[in-house]
Write a protein that holds these residues in place. Structure first.
Motif: not given
Length: 209
Positions: A45, A47, A51, A92-93, A95-98, A145, A147, A149
């Motif tokens: 990962y 950022m 991502d 899936s991201d 870092s934040d589960q997006d 995404s 969220f 994005y």
């Protein structure tokens, strides 16, 4: 007269090869699925640039055709071409589960394989070993995404990768020229940065001549 004699001899040999009892050529059409195992790691990962580092397992449809030349009644050289369709991926991201849903890349593959039939009867198990090259589509994919994005996925810098494959199957002869088969092959794709493991299951029809 000598020229005529040699011409007759050569034509006789050619005819015996072309119309002999053994059928040396085979054309196959097939379809099935290509199960691609998950690859990548959450440790990759980064950022803003990576991502969604893990590509989950997915199973696109796979179609193709093959031409086989038989050296004898059991051993053949197969030239195979395949086309894999796209399938839906949910990334899936870490870092934040997006999450984001996209289509996997379509790709073409070509391989050269050795085919060894274990029997010359109507039911013919066989083994396959070979390798080739795979080319994925170079399209840029943009998606939103969960969220909200906007995420852009660029193709890898290297869109062509080599692979090795091994497997086997069973041929069922309907007549001396026509039959159908089921086929299972494991494929290891030497992609960058991750090696990709595949399991390809297919069924098809073939014609010997």
């Amino acid at each position: 007269m000598k020229k005529v004699r040699w011409f007759v001899i050569l034509m006789t040999l050619a005819a015996s090869l072309a119309f002999g009892q053994m059928k040396r050529f085979q054309i196959s059409l097939f379809g099935g699925v290509n199960h691609v195992f998950a690859y990548g790691s959450a440790d990759d990962y980064v950022m803003g640039s990576n991502d969604f580092p893990v590509t989950p397992a997915h199973t696109p449809m796979n179609f193709g055709a093959a031409f086989t030349f038989y050296l004898n009644n059991r051993l053949g050289i197969e030239l195979c071409g395949e086309y894999a369709l796209a399938s839906t991926l949910s990334l899936s991201d870490p870092s934040d589960q997006d999450t984001v849903s996209i289509k996997s890349a379509k790709h073409l593959a070509a391989s050269l394989n050795v085919v060894w039939e274990l029997s010359a009867s109507r039911i013919r198990p066989y083994l396959v070993l070979g390798g080739g090259a795979d080319k994925i589509s170079s399209d840029i994919v943009t998606a939103f995404s969960q969220f909200g994005y906007e995420v852009t996925f660029a193709p890898p810098s290297r869109t062509v990768s080599f692979f090795a494959d091994a497997g086997g199957g069973v041929c069922f002869m309907i007549s001396s020229s026509l039959g159908f088969n089921i086929d299972l092959r494991y494929r290891l794709l030497f992609a960058d940065p991750d090696k990709i493991h595949n399991l390809i299951a297919a069924a098809g029809v073939f014609w010997k001549f």
